[in-house]
Motif scaffolding. Structure first.
Motif, PDB file in Angstrom:
ATOM      1  N   UNK A 776     -30.765  30.614  48.106  1.00  8.89           N
ATOM      2  CA  UNK A 776     -29.451  30.136  48.531  1.00  8.89           C
ATOM      3  C   UNK A 776     -29.228  28.726  48.010  1.00  8.89           C
ATOM      4  N   UNK A 777     -28.052  28.478  47.464  1.00  6.90           N
ATOM      5  CA  UNK A 777     -27.682  27.157  46.981  1.00  6.90           C
ATOM      6  C   UNK A 777     -26.401  26.719  47.688  1.00  6.90           C
ATOM      7  N   UNK A 778     -26.308  25.465  48.093  1.00  3.97           N
ATOM      8  CA  UNK A 778     -25.065  25.003  48.740  1.00  3.97           C
ATOM      9  C   UNK A 778     -23.850  25.109  47.829  1.00  3.97           C
ATOM     10  N   UNK A 779     -24.049  24.831  46.553  1.00  2.00           N
ATOM     11  CA  UNK A 779     -22.952  24.843  45.576  1.00  2.00           C
ATOM     12  C   UNK A 779     -23.527  25.224  44.226  1.00  2.00           C
ATOM     13  N   UNK A 780     -22.619  25.546  43.291  1.00  2.00           N
ATOM     14  CA  UNK A 780     -23.057  25.728  41.912  1.00  2.00           C
ATOM     15  C   UNK A 780     -21.930  25.273  41.003  1.00  2.00           C
ATOM     16  N   UNK A 781     -22.256  24.511  39.947  1.00  2.00           N
ATOM     17  CA  UNK A 781     -21.220  23.963  39.060  1.00  2.00           C
ATOM     18  C   UNK A 781     -20.294  25.034  38.508  1.00  2.00           C
ATOM     19  N   UNK A 782     -19.038  24.639  38.345  1.00  6.53           N
ATOM     20  CA  UNK A 782     -17.937  25.418  37.754  1.00  6.53           C
ATOM     21  C   UNK A 782     -17.499  26.586  38.623  1.00  6.53           C
ATOM     22  N   UNK A 783     -18.042  26.713  39.830  1.00  4.24           N
ATOM     23  CA  UNK A 783     -17.664  27.835  40.678  1.00  4.24           C
ATOM     24  C   UNK A 783     -17.016  27.325  41.955  1.00  4.24           C
ATOM     25  N   UNK A 784     -16.401  28.231  42.687  1.00  2.00           N
ATOM     26  CA  UNK A 784     -15.809  27.901  43.961  1.00  2.00           C
ATOM     27  C   UNK A 784     -16.825  27.997  45.083  1.00  2.00           C
ATOM     28  N   UNK A 785     -16.345  28.085  46.326  1.00  2.00           N
ATOM     29  CA  UNK A 785     -17.283  28.119  47.459  1.00  2.00           C
ATOM     30  C   UNK A 785     -18.102  29.404  47.540  1.00  2.00           C
ATOM     31  N   UNK A 786     -17.616  30.501  46.920  1.00  2.00           N
ATOM     32  CA  UNK A 786     -18.348  31.775  46.956  1.00  2.00           C
ATOM     33  C   UNK A 786     -18.795  32.106  45.538  1.00  2.00           C
ATOM     34  N   UNK A 787     -20.091  32.295  45.355  1.00  2.00           N
ATOM     35  CA  UNK A 787     -20.602  32.525  43.997  1.00  2.00           C
ATOM     36  C   UNK A 787     -21.873  33.347  44.049  1.00  2.00           C
ATOM     37  N   UNK A 788     -22.165  33.967  42.905  1.00  2.00           N
ATOM     38  CA  UNK A 788     -23.414  34.692  42.669  1.00  2.00           C
ATOM     39  C   UNK A 788     -23.883  34.282  41.277  1.00  2.00           C
ATOM     40  N   UNK A 789     -25.103  33.749  41.185  1.00  2.00           N
ATOM     41  CA  UNK A 789     -25.657  33.280  39.916  1.00  2.00           C
ATOM     42  C   UNK A 789     -26.860  34.149  39.575  1.00  2.00           C
ATOM     43  N   UNK A 790     -26.898  34.621  38.328  1.00  2.00           N
ATOM     44  CA  UNK A 790     -27.968  35.528  37.911  1.00  2.00           C
ATOM     45  C   UNK A 790     -28.396  35.205  36.493  1.00  2.00           C
ATOM     46  N   UNK A 791     -29.520  35.799  36.102  1.00  2.00           N
ATOM     47  CA  UNK A 791     -29.990  35.725  34.725  1.00  2.00           C
ATOM     48  C   UNK A 791     -28.959  36.400  33.819  1.00  2.00           C
ATOM     49  N   UNK A 792     -28.564  35.709  32.745  1.00  2.00           N
ATOM     50  CA  UNK A 792     -27.529  36.220  31.845  1.00  2.00           C
ATOM     51  C   UNK A 792     -27.876  37.601  31.312  1.00  2.00           C
ATOM     52  N   UNK A 793     -29.108  37.778  30.860  1.00  2.00           N
ATOM     53  CA  UNK A 793     -29.480  39.056  30.237  1.00  2.00           C
ATOM     54  C   UNK A 793     -29.501  40.186  31.272  1.00  2.00           C
ATOM     55  N   UNK A 794     -30.060  39.910  32.457  1.00  2.00           N
ATOM     56  CA  UNK A 794     -30.130  40.951  33.478  1.00  2.00           C
ATOM     57  C   UNK A 794     -28.734  41.320  33.981  1.00  2.00           C
ATOM     58  N   UNK A 795     -27.896  40.326  34.209  1.00  2.00           N
ATOM     59  CA  UNK A 795     -26.547  40.610  34.697  1.00  2.00           C
ATOM     60  C   UNK A 795     -25.723  41.306  33.620  1.00  2.00           C
ATOM     61  N   UNK A 796     -25.843  40.845  32.374  1.00  2.00           N
ATOM     62  CA  UNK A 796     -25.112  41.490  31.290  1.00  2.00           C
ATOM     63  C   UNK A 796     -25.496  42.942  31.135  1.00  2.00           C
ATOM     64  N   UNK A 797     -26.790  43.243  31.235  1.00  2.00           N
ATOM     65  CA  UNK A 797     -27.238  44.630  31.119  1.00  2.00           C
ATOM     66  C   UNK A 797     -26.694  45.477  32.263  1.00  2.00           C
ATOM     67  N   UNK A 798     -26.679  44.916  33.491  1.00  2.00           N
ATOM     68  CA  UNK A 798     -26.183  45.672  34.642  1.00  2.00           C
ATOM     69  C   UNK A 798     -24.692  45.957  34.500  1.00  2.00           C
ATOM     70  N   UNK A 799     -23.923  45.002  33.990  1.00  2.00           N
ATOM     71  CA  UNK A 799     -22.494  45.228  33.792  1.00  2.00           C
ATOM     72  C   UNK A 799     -22.252  46.234  32.672  1.00  2.00           C
ATOM     73  N   UNK A 800     -23.005  46.114  31.602  1.00  2.00           N
ATOM     74  CA  UNK A 800     -22.834  47.045  30.479  1.00  2.00           C
ATOM     75  C   UNK A 800     -23.223  48.469  30.857  1.00  2.00           C
ATOM     76  N   UNK A 801     -24.052  48.630  31.889  1.00  2.00           N
ATOM     77  CA  UNK A 801     -24.390  49.973  32.341  1.00  2.00           C
ATOM     78  C   UNK A 801     -23.151  50.737  32.790  1.00  2.00           C
TER      79      UNK A 801
END
Length: 998
Positions: A776-801
């Motif tokens: 859990x992170x209080x904030x993350x740059x360039x995002x609003x109050x609600x966010x999900x941050x993941x590994x680019x390759x893992x998230x990209x593969x899951x979306x491309x599925x």
């Protein structure tokens, strides 16, 4: 006037220097509210002007547009009504403009026909001449936006007499904008152009345009101006049919709200400094007690009543306060005038100063009354009732502490609620007052304890301690005042540094590396630009999307979905302050995931993808579109449509090296799907689902090992890949490692984390990605109050599925690694083609913009003024302590000198009295200032620019800086007191009591 009045006048006239300090304190106290009010108004004017300048040219206007009329008489009537209405909103020139819809020339191209009645001032002639005559059958025009005129039909009656370029942004702005690529034929008489007989039936738009009048907006105030524009719009719409008035009221109101949110802080800082200087009035009043006591004793011996004695004290005090009030008002007005006159752009000086005086009037009256009451009470308070005075101090300190606790308990005040909780906004005044009162109350017992442990040889220090404990009033008041003054200095300096640091934090939050590049107006994504012209340093691809997380069975919340390379996380700027938890390295370790299966490599130089079809059986007639998805090393993916020719599926590959076949998709041909839907809708019957089984031979140079699908039955072996499909509307995706893919490891915000450790990230259309919350992170740059941050390759593969291509990054974070040469090269590359077509944000530019903001600069300037005033009066109070102790103890000092105490020792005792007040005041004030900075940073949630700070304010100055400031201040104070004490005791005899009354 009476005897008391005449005696008061004689007393003030005979020894005016005794009252000069009181007059000075009141003058400064009353000047500060005026100056703070003027600062708020100047800042609001500058912020408004800046906001107007930042608007697009077409929006910095007042535009009245309507469809027009063919009746010349009605045109004239409408023009008079509209011009009169616009003149109420701006004093700028009003131009009449008309624009026809697209007109075709004889070659099939289109052009736009327009006219303005201020043509000579709005264009620059490049050839030919400006238009002259415009009659119903022949009208002269100039060509704008091109050098080759359109092929005009002679029957139109248009004659091109020259070419020109547009110079005025108010030429065809807003609703009249024909677009950047339009070829415009521009006339000089809108009314005459509309009477052109060949175009009588052509649609057109007519209207009047004028620039915004910033001075008028500032003078009226944005809310009043918005109300006026609304009233004018209503009146014009009733008088002129189908007329629309456009004024950028929303943008003006937003900027005014930002300035207003900070206005309370300006009043707060000015009020805190004014209350501080009011404390100096108390110090000055204590210095007048001896003189007043001698005069009162003289009056008492001559039969004066108690009421006369109170009147005597009040009249003298009121006279001095009146002079100080007048001087303070004049000083404040002069400072406000100078501030307004030197501000660029310059607001209306007279109205601004008058408004500042009116804004400061309540505070000024309150300070005048408080000064009179406070000084009179100090003068008439009997020495026999000093115990009661201590109880009053204790009560005031308790009340202030209770108010501080109540303010802290209410929580943070944001930009949107800053006007709703005045208790939180007066927190500095309450805290400084409480700190000063506590220090004053504790000084006597502490001084008594210290005096018992002083060595016998420290004669000067022992004399100072005994004198202070024996007659503590002046010293105690000075200690309390120095505490409040030093607290103000420390608070002003540390809070100013906190606001400046927040500007850097905000810039790092918005642009976490040296530059952030997103898709520009031309639609080309940064990954394509990076492949064509690589950036210096490191370019980190970023995937940004939106997903939903369920909060119940039927509802959910939207969250920002970010895929980043874990290696970039440790290099994000100011991680501790922008994110506020863990570390970049720890976060990278948490989200890092195994590299997904890569797919089938494609040979470099191959121009065609060629897949063998072993067999393809279909259960229904229909066309199946097959698309191969090819990725490049930078993460970009592109679809390659495959065509079935005999027993081969072929398609043209994109150029490049390091390409990989990552997915195959099968979808019903859109035309077949449309026909199927029509049959269902029109005939009420359904057709068989398009299904079948295709077996693909092994790809060149690879195998189908591990390829699978979630919506089709697949199997693979050495003979090839078999896919049994049913096309029910969703696309069939076949990818390596699709079935059994592990949930994506994610870092989320606290609210999302409260939903559980496993999440279903809804992508829409029934598709979802499984995620596992690993932190859990209080904030993350360039995002609003609600966010999900993941590994680019893992998230990209899951979306491309679910939909190949959706997992490709479309954003770049460029980092120079701290090398100035690389930073310079990065800036140069981003400013040149092809990167100049992208949307580029630089962290340094963002920070500079925040620091140069008018509201931020106003806050910083006022903090400096408050600190300077506090430091000055603190030093002066110590000087007054030494001088007052010398005057009040002159008989005692003479007796001690007669007993053999050296004069140098007596001078040191006077200096030690200043030390005894300065050291406790400096230490207590430093603690109060630091605690106050931390409290205000948490409770008054306003950035330097008057907005809600993201990330939140964090105190930027610690004990080290404060210790340095306190040591420097202590050294300066003691040096000044040493100089003052060194010049004393030069007279052989003390002054005679009461001699100033003779």
């Amino acid at each position: 006037m009476g005897a008391v009045g005449r005696l008061t006048w004689a007393r003030l006239r005979h020894r005016p220097a005794h009252w000069a300090i009181l007059v000075l304190g009141v003058a400064v106290a009353l000047a500060l509210p005026v100056l703070s009010a003027a600062t708020g108004r100047v800042v609001a004017a500058r912020a408004l002007t800046h906001a107007v300048d930042q608007l697009p040219a077409g929006e910095r206007t007042v535009i009245a547009s309507y469809g027009g009329t063919a009746d010349p008489a009605q045109q004239s009537v409408d023009a008079g009504i509209v011009r009169a209405g616009i003149a109420r909103l701006t004093s700028a020139r009003i131009t009449h403009q008309v624009l026809y819809g697209p007109i075709a020339d004889t070659a099939g191209a289109t052009f736009r026909l327009a006219a303005t009645d201020d043509l000579a001032a709005q264009v620059r002639l490049t050839s030919g001449r400006l238009p002259g005559s415009c009659a119903p059958t022949r009208c002269e025009v100039v060509l704008v936006g091109a050098t080759v005129p359109p092929r005009l039909d002679p029957s139109l009656g248009l004659v091109v007499v020259g070419t020109a370029t547009a110079e005025d942004p108010l030429l065809l702005p807003g609703t009249f904008d024909p677009g950047p690529a339009a070829h415009i034929l521009l006339g000089s008489d809108p009314d005459a152009l509309q009477r052109l007989s060949a175009l009588q039936q052509f649609p057109r738009g007519s209207g009047w345009v004028a620039a915004l009048d910033t001075s008028r907006i500032v003078s009226m105030g944005v809310p009043a101006y918005a109300a006026l524009s609304r009233s004018v719009a209503d009146e014009l719409s009733l008088e002129v049919r189908a007329l629309v008035l456009s004024v950028p009221d929303d943008a003006l109101l937003r900027e005014d709200a930002r300035a207003a949110a900070s206005q309370g802080r300006f009043a707060l800082l000015g009020g805190a400094a004014a209350v501080l200087v009011l404390g100096f009035v108390l110090v000055a009043a204590v210095g007048l007690r001896r003189e007043h006591a001698e005069a009162a004793a003289l009056l008492r011996r001559r039969g004066a009543s108690r009421r006369s004695l109170v009147a005597f004290a009040g009249l003298g005090t009121a006279a001095a306060v009146a002079v100080g009030a007048l001087a303070g008002t004049l000083i404040g007005a002069a400072a406000a005038w100078a501030m307004a006159a030197t501000t660029s752009p310059q607001p209306p000086v007279g109205p601004l100063v008058a408004g500042a005086l009116l804004d400061a009037l309540p505070a000024s009256l309150l300070l005048v009354v408080a000064a009179v009451v406070l000084t009179s009470a100090v003068l008439v308070w009997p020495s026999a009732r000093e115990g009661t005075a201590w109880h009053v101090v204790e009560l005031l300190a308790a009340v202030c502490l209770l108010a501080v606790a109540l303010a802290a308990g209410r929580g943070a005040v944001t930009a949107g609620t800053s006007g709703g909780d005045p208790l939180s906004l007066v927190l500095p005044v309450l805290a400084l007052t409480a700190g000063g009162l506590l220090a004053a109350r504790l000084w006597v017992p502490l001084a008594a304890a210290v005096s018992r442990h002083l060595p016998a040889r420290a004669v000067g220090a022992r004399l100072a301690a005994s004198g202070g404990v024996r007659r503590p009033l002046r010293t105690v008041v000075t200690v309390g005042f120095v505490t409040a003054a030093v607290g103000t200095v420390v608070f002003a300096g540390s809070y100013r540094a906190t606001l400046a640091a927040n500007a850097a934090d905000t810039a790092a939050f918005d642009v976490p590396t040296d530059a952030r590049v997103t898709i520009g107006a031309d639609g080309v994504d940064p990954l394509t630009l990076e492949a064509a012209a690589p950036l210096p340093g490191t370019a980190w691809p970023v995937l940004r999307s939106v997903a939903g997380v369920r909060t119940s069975a039927t509802s959910g919340d939207a969250v920002a979905l970010l895929g980043v390379d874990p290696d970039v996380l440790p290099r994000l700027a100011r991680w501790d302050r922008t994110v506020g938890a863990s570390s970049g390295a720890d976060a990278a370790a948490l989200v890092a995931a195994p590299t997904p299966a890569a797919g089938v490599p494609i040979a470099d130089g191959a121009r065609t993808l060629n897949l063998g079809v072993v067999s393809w059986s279909r259960s229904a007639v229909g066309v199946v579109d097959v698309v191969a998805w090819v990725s490049t090393p930078d993460g970009r993916e592109s679809g390659v449509p495959l065509t079935l020719t005999g027993d081969r599926l072929t398609g043209a590959l994109p150029a490049g090296t390091g390409r990989t076949l990552t997915a195959l998709t099968l979808r019903e041909n859109p035309q077949d799907a449309t026909r199927r839907q029509h049959r269902i809708g029109e005939g009420g019957t359904v057709d068989a689902v398009l299904s079948g089984r295709v077996v693909l031979a092994p790809p060149p140079g690879g195998s189908w090992d591990g390829w699978s699908s979630a919506t089709a039955t697949t199997s693979s072996d050495a003979s090839g890949l078999a896919v049994a499909y049913q096309l029910t509307g969703t696309v069939v995706v076949v990818r390596p490692g699709l079935v059994g893919r592990a949930p994506v490891r994610v870092l989320v915000d606290p609210t999302t984390a409260s939903l559980g450790t496993t999440l279903r990230l809804d992508l829409g259309g029934g598709d979802a990605v499984a995620a596992q919350v690993v932190g859990t992170l209080p904030r993350f740059p360039t995002s609003g109050p609600r966010f999900v941050v993941a590994d680019l390759r893992a998230l990209g593969a899951a979306l491309d599925d679910h939909e190949p291509g959706t997992g490709a990054p479309r954003e770049v974070w460029a980092d120079a690694g701290g090398d100035p040469a690389v930073v310079s090269g990065l800036d140069a590359r981003l400013a040149a083609a092809p990167w100049d077509g992208a949307t580029v944000e630089r962290r340094d530019e963002r920070r500079a913009a925040l620091e140069s903001d008018a509201v931020a600069q106003g806050a910083a300037s006022l903090l400096l003024v408050a600190a300077a005033v506090a430091l000055t009066v603190a030093l002066l109070s110590l000087v007054l302590l030494v001088a007052g102790e010398r005057r009040d103890d002159d008989g005692v000092l003479l007796a001690q000198e007669a007993d053999g105490v050296p004069t140098s020792t007596l001078r040191r005792s006077l200096w030690w009295r200043a030390v005894g007040a300065a050291v406790p005041g400096l230490l207590a004030g430093g603690v109060v200032g630091l605690l106050l900075t931390r409290a205000v940073s948490s409770l008054v949630a306003l950035s330097a620019g008057g907005t809600s700070p993201v990330p939140p304010l964090e105190p930027a100055v610690g004990p080290g800086w404060t210790s340095a400031v306190l040591l420097a201040g202590l050294g300066l104070a003691l040096l000044v007191c040493a100089l003052v004490a060194g010049r004393m005791l030069r007279s052989a005899w003390p002054s005679r009591p009461g001699q100033e009354l003779r």
